[in-house]
Enzyme design. Structure first.
Site, mmCIF file in Angstrom:
data_model
loop_
_atom_site.group_PDB
_atom_site.id
_atom_site.type_symbol
_atom_site.label_atom_id
_atom_site.label_comp_id
_atom_site.label_asym_id
_atom_site.label_seq_id
_atom_site.Cartn_x
_atom_site.Cartn_y
_atom_site.Cartn_z
ATOM 1 N N LYS A 115 0.971 10.178 -13.497
ATOM 2 C CA LYS A 115 0.355 9.535 -12.329
ATOM 3 C C LYS A 115 0.445 8.013 -12.389
ATOM 4 C CE LYS A 115 -3.827 11.778 -11.938
ATOM 5 N NZ LYS A 115 -4.984 12.246 -11.121
ATOM 6 N N GLY B 94 -0.553 1.817 -15.812
ATOM 7 C CA GLY B 94 -0.679 0.374 -16.027
ATOM 8 C C GLY B 94 -1.673 -0.317 -15.119
ATOM 9 N N GLU B 95 -1.858 0.207 -13.911
ATOM 10 C CA GLU B 95 -2.776 -0.448 -12.969
ATOM 11 C C GLU B 95 -4.190 0.115 -13.102
ATOM 12 O OE1 GLU B 95 -1.241 -2.783 -11.232
ATOM 13 O OE2 GLU B 95 0.830 -2.134 -11.065
#
Lengths: 727, 326
Positions: free
Chosen positions: A690, A693-694
């Site tokens: 999914k 990193g954010e």
């Protein structure tokens, strides 16, 4: 059975290159005959250039050229709706007119044979201005056309709600401040342009340069094998990229241009400042009825930058009535850009702070309040969630963090001079995917090369792609080489928005699957192969061999297969194209923070943090930990330290350096822990990820802010939370 | 950066001669080189003094210490004599800068470092310190980091050093070497408040060199320490700081040495606080009463109003930490 690479906590395949200084970053490419460019930036925040005196600069030894709007050629600046240029507005055209639109705008560039000569000469260029008063604050009346969203009737619902609250929050402008400065080397060969650039998207930079110079895309080559952090700042081709290419064309020499740290603050984008008013209505037992969001953000006078601040408020909690208005205020500043967790991170701070305020108001546990408002399907679209395991995040997080030890009463826990508080928040970020391709080539020695244009700005894309390929081809990690960051390689989406693993990873998986099937077909059809006649579906790959499933002794190596068939290599092009989905797809987290606040001095110190992530399948746990820790550290910065300060008198950024723009140092970063819920998201992409990193950044700042409230009983509705707010 | 010549002095006489000819001394270079890169400093000639024999820390008769001007911050902080005699000095040093900078920067250079005022360091902004008569951008600008004490209508830039705050508190003296021999200047007189000449920051004349800082012998036992208050936990200049040394005998404070940093245009000696302490018995109430005087005369600016209160609390806290609360 060979060990699987995916899911194993492997070290970076490029780690040795990086720590030995052999990973080549943008400014480090050894381009023969290179000369140096230094930008002269505007010393006013708005107005016109009335004159430029470059005589002193040109008189210096080694100085080749000073280029400004007075002598620059007209550039094509073809419309380019791609390359992350904001829609419906026009980008800054460098050196095309006398207008100054923001403080620090490039007004000239000096090119010299040495960096020292160029730097010195840049100081000698005298620019005269007719200055006007810039506008840099969010309070003004003029806004770009608001983006709105509504469901139900929020106003009416608020009027009849048992509990009503209204809060206004403010968040500071934040800059990406990656370690590596933005840098470009540009070289022309006739009408062909080669650019070595710090970018998160070689394809985007390629298209933008082609548009700016009015040449075919095929004439531009962008190379960016290593990126020393970016956090979003490399998602556009900024003016300096054009300037480097222009300077190279005008001097007939390859040109290297490195932005000084100070210049990154106005030469690249930033997370815009927000003023965000939220009103909420709830039933006394904690069911949300309505929420309104009045959102104001900075943008430049020439571009209408927008980011995804609306979805969180629409889908994080179940409620029938929502009204949102998102205004951008055009200011005499440079254009903002996506920064880690864009949109969601800002809104999660507001919504998750508001939820904490409501929980306190209702006397409810903050987790319990969230559970009571957990939706069963996407409240905005009514689509089912592909996966949404926020409840598990709460359960696991509460257990592992020791949430039950929290005395719900604010300002109830003390340790000497320190007030101790615990806070939590949810975070969410889109599961983004984009069309991607990857080339896979297996050579006669049984080694594979995987190629894609994608950047690796630090998350470890080289490593994770190698892991995917190694498993799909049945090869050892050492037999697979991943090559990235060149526009001649198969195209990929921007290396941002947490979409690289899902998109490029799926393309790599596809390419390797195709290649393996090609090899299997070759083997089963080859009379001399031990696999001859075996059903292709019964052949698997492992340890560099193809063999019958369940019988590793019957098979052969890739080398044997290719050599016997006189094949130098096998090659495939993998691809991934996200289709329309009937699902709502997001990654989630629950983040927990314990803080200590000095009761007299107002200092906030993080004691420990925990993030629990519903991010689908984790390809590379060790890299994932680096992402999660980095996200939490970034969140500590946003919550407590980071604030780009603009002087309203002339639009100057006052703290354009890393001594005055504070980011967390090691001493600010205590024990940080990450937990990933096992599982995958098969609706999102073939490899079940999914994106991580954010989402690891969203929710961090509100968890800290809520902990500060719990520690002190004081609600600070502005980021960063500084000593003066707590005295 | 503007072109400059560079020579390395091999002895003191050579350095002094080069200084008289207009040479600018450089030792660790941790502040000067930065400012040269920004064109804030534009020396025509640099004279590297790092090879001069000024790198010793010696005990003086009576129990003081003489720290050579070229002793690095790291060496001074780690020196057993400094740690044993004046913890306030070693603590101030260890809370300064970063390990890398402390390895390079020297004690003499630390005193001479220039302000962190953002407008001073940005050559496109007006600044009376950098360009006399051009105006002060900080007075009406972003002045959170600026001084509430000792400012003028020309300049409100803070002196950034931590160890200089300890030196001010301890009433150190600065040893010089120049055309007039080897004068010694009281630390309090060495650094200058801006007044109408903010470009004049110290009493050094061309061709004069700092050779050492001397910490005086103080009555023992002496408890001392340094508290630095800042947004992040390391590698940041002080919002406020307090250097405190107390000689307590027979349950009574006989000597009190207190100074503050981050708040003054020079390291700020808190004489009123000291006077309130002497002759009294340590107590929580005493610390609070004494600290109430820490911000006397403060003239806060738009963004640093909080510093007056924060300063009082910083001083109160550090008095308690050093003096105890029996």
């Amino acid at each position: 059975m060979s060990r699987r690479a995916v899911g194993a906590p492997l070290s970076r395949v490029d780690g040795r290159l990086k720590v030995t200084g052999r990973a080549t970053y943008a400014a480090e490419h050894d381009v023969k005959g290179v000369v140096y460019a230094v930008i002269v930036d505007s010393g006013i925040g708005r107005g016109r250039i009335t004159g430029i005196d470059a005589r002193d600069a040109l008189a210096r030894s080694g100085v080749l050229k000073v280029i400004s709007h007075l002598n620059a050629p007209k550039l094509a600046y073809r419309p380019n709706a791609g390359s992350n240029n904001p829609e419906g507005s026009e980008r800054l055209h460098v050196f095309q007119d006398d207008r100054v639109r923001f403080f620090g705008q490039p007004v000239a560039v000096v090119v010299a044979t040495t960096l020292e000569a160029a730097q010195h000469a840049a100081r000698l260029v005298e620019v005269r201005y007719a200055a006007e008063k810039p506008t840099t604050g969010l309070a003004g009346d003029r806004t770009n056309k608001p983006v709105t969203y509504a469901r139900g009737d929020a106003e009416q619902a608020l009027g009849s709600a048992e509990v009503r609250m209204e809060m206004t929050y403010r968040t500071a402008r934040n800059h990406h401040n990656a370690m590596e400065p933005h840098a470009t080397i540009a070289r022309w060969n006739g009408h062909r342009l080669t650019v070595w650039d710090k970018t998160q998207w070689v394809n985007g930079t390629q298209e933008e340069l082609a548009a700016v110079f009015g040449i075919p895309k095929e004439s531009v080559c962008v190379i960016s094998p290593f990126v020393g952090g970016a956090f979003g700042s490399g998602l556009r081709a900024w003016p300096h990229v054009t300037i480097a290419a222009l300077a190279a064309r005008e001097t007939g020499r390859p040109v290297k241009l490195v932005l000084a740290r100070r210049q990154q603050y106005f030469g690249t984008g930033y997370r815009p400042a927000y003023v965000y008013k939220v009103r909420l209505g709830s039933a006394r037992q904690g069911r949300l009825i309505a929420m309104t969001h009045d959102i104001r953000a900075e943008t430049s006078s020439y571009e209408d930058f927008q980011e995804g601040v609306l979805p969180t408020g629409q889908m994080l909690y179940s409620m029938p009535n929502v009204a949102q208005t998102y205004e951008r205020v055009p200011l005499d500043v440079n254009t903002p850009l996506y920064m880690r967790g864009p949109g969601h991170a800002t809104t999660s701070y507001i919504v998750e702070s508001a939820m904490d305020e409501l929980a306190h108001e209702l006397g409810l546990d903050p987790i319990e309040l969230r559970r009571r408002n957990e939706p069963d399907d996407d409240p905005a679209t009514r689509r089912p969630f592909s996966t949404r395991r926020l409840r598990e995040c709460y359960t696991v997080g509460a257990r592992e963090f020791g949430w039950d030890r929290r005395n719900p009463k604010p300002r109830s826990t003390r340790d000497g001079d320190w007030l101790i508080g615990m806070g939590m928040a949810a975070g969410v970020y889109d599961t983004n995917r984009g069309a991607a391709q990857a080339r896979v080539r297996l050579d006669a020695r049984g080694s594979a090369v995987v190629e894609a244009a994608s950047s690796d700005m630090g998350p470890g894309t080289y490593t994770s792609m190698t892991q995917v390929a190694a498993d799909a081809l049945g090869l050892d990690m050492r037999a697979v080489t991943c090559r990235l960051g060149d526009s001649i390689m198969p195209p990929t989406p921007p290396h941002g928005g947490s979409m690289t693993m899902a998109s490029v990873g799926s393309a790599v998986q596809d390419g390797c699957d195709k290649l393996r099937r090609q090899a299997v077909a070759l083997a089963v059809g080859d009379e001399r192969s031990p696999l001859h006649g075996v059903d292709a579906g019964d052949v698997v790959a492992g340890d560099g061999r193809l063999h019958v499933k369940g019988d590793p002794t019957r098979g052969e190596t890739y080398q044997q297969l290719l050599a016997r068939n006189n094949r130098t290599h096998l090659e495939t092009l993998g691809s991934f194209t996200p289709g329309e989905s009937r699902f709502s797809m997001y990654a989630y987290n629950a983040t927990f923070a314990e803080v200590a606040v000095d009761h007299r001095l107002g200092l906030v110190r993080i004691r420990r943090m925990l993030g629990v992530y519903d991010a689908g399948r984790i390809i590379s746990p060790k890299l994932a930990d680096s992402q999660a820790i980095g996200g939490m550290v970034g969140g500590i910065g946003a919550a407590l330290l980071e604030h780009t300060v603009t002087d309203p008198r002339d639009g100057r950024i006052v703290n354009a350096n890393l001594a005055d723009y504070l980011v967390p140092v090691n001493a600010d970063v205590p024990s940080l822990r990450a937990i990933y819920l096992d599982g995958d998201d098969r609706e999102a992409d073939p490899i079940g990820v999914k994106g991580l990193g954010e989402v690891v950044f969203t929710g961090v700042a509100p968890a800290i802010a809520n902990a500060v409230f719990h520690a002190t009983g004081r609600r600070v509705r502005e980021l960063p939370i500084t000593a003066e707010a707590l005295l | 950066m503007h072109p400059f010549s560079y020579t390395k002095a091999s002895d003191l006489e050579g350095a002094l001669a080069a200084g008289r000819r207009g040479g600018r001394y450089i030792a660790g270079g941790t502040t000067l080189v930065d400012l040269m890169r920004e064109s804030v400093e534009r020396p025509g000639a640099l004279v590297d003094i790092s090879a001069l024999p000024l790198g010793e820390i010696t005990a003086t008769a009576g129990g003081g210490l003489r720290i050579g001007a070229l002793v690095s911050m790291a060496e001074a902080a780690a020196d057993p004599k400094v740690r044993a005699t004046f913890p306030v000095v070693s603590q101030a040093l260890e809370l300064s800068a970063s390990a890398q900078l402390r390895n390079m920067a020297t004690i003499g250079g630390n005193i001479m470092q220039r302000t962190r005022c953002a407008y001073f360091r940005d050559v496109t902004a007006p600044c009376n310190k950098r360009e006399p008569g051009s105006g002060c951008a900080a007075l009406e600008g972003f002045n959170r980091a600026h001084a509430i004490l000792g400012g003028s209508d020309q300049c409100v830039a803070t002196h950034p050093s931590d160890v200089a705050v300890a030196f001010a508190a301890l009433e150190a003296s600065v040893h010089l070497r120049g055309p007039d021999g080897e004068p010694s200047v009281a630390f309090a007189d060495f650094l200058l408040r801006p007044g109408g000449t903010p470009d004049r920051e110290h009493g050094l004349r061309p061709g004069e060199l700092i050779t050492a800082v001397e910490l005086p012998a103080l009555p023992r036992p002496l408890r001392s320490g340094y508290l630095k208050v800042r947004d992040r936990q390391s590698y940041e200049f002080a919002l406020t700081s307090a250097a405190v040394a107390l000689h307590i005998k027979g349950g009574v404070i006989r000597e009190a040495k207190v100074a503050a940093g981050g708040v003054g245009t020079v390291p700020w000696k808190l004489s009123a606080v000291e006077r309130h302490l002497i002759g009294e018995r340590p107590s929580e109430a005493l610390w609070a009463e004494a600290a109430e005087r820490a911000a006397d005369g403060a003239r806060p600016l738009e963004h640093n109003r909080f510093k007056a209160e924060l300063l009082k609390r910083t001083v109160e806290r550090q008095l308690r930490i050093v003096g105890g609360s029996e």
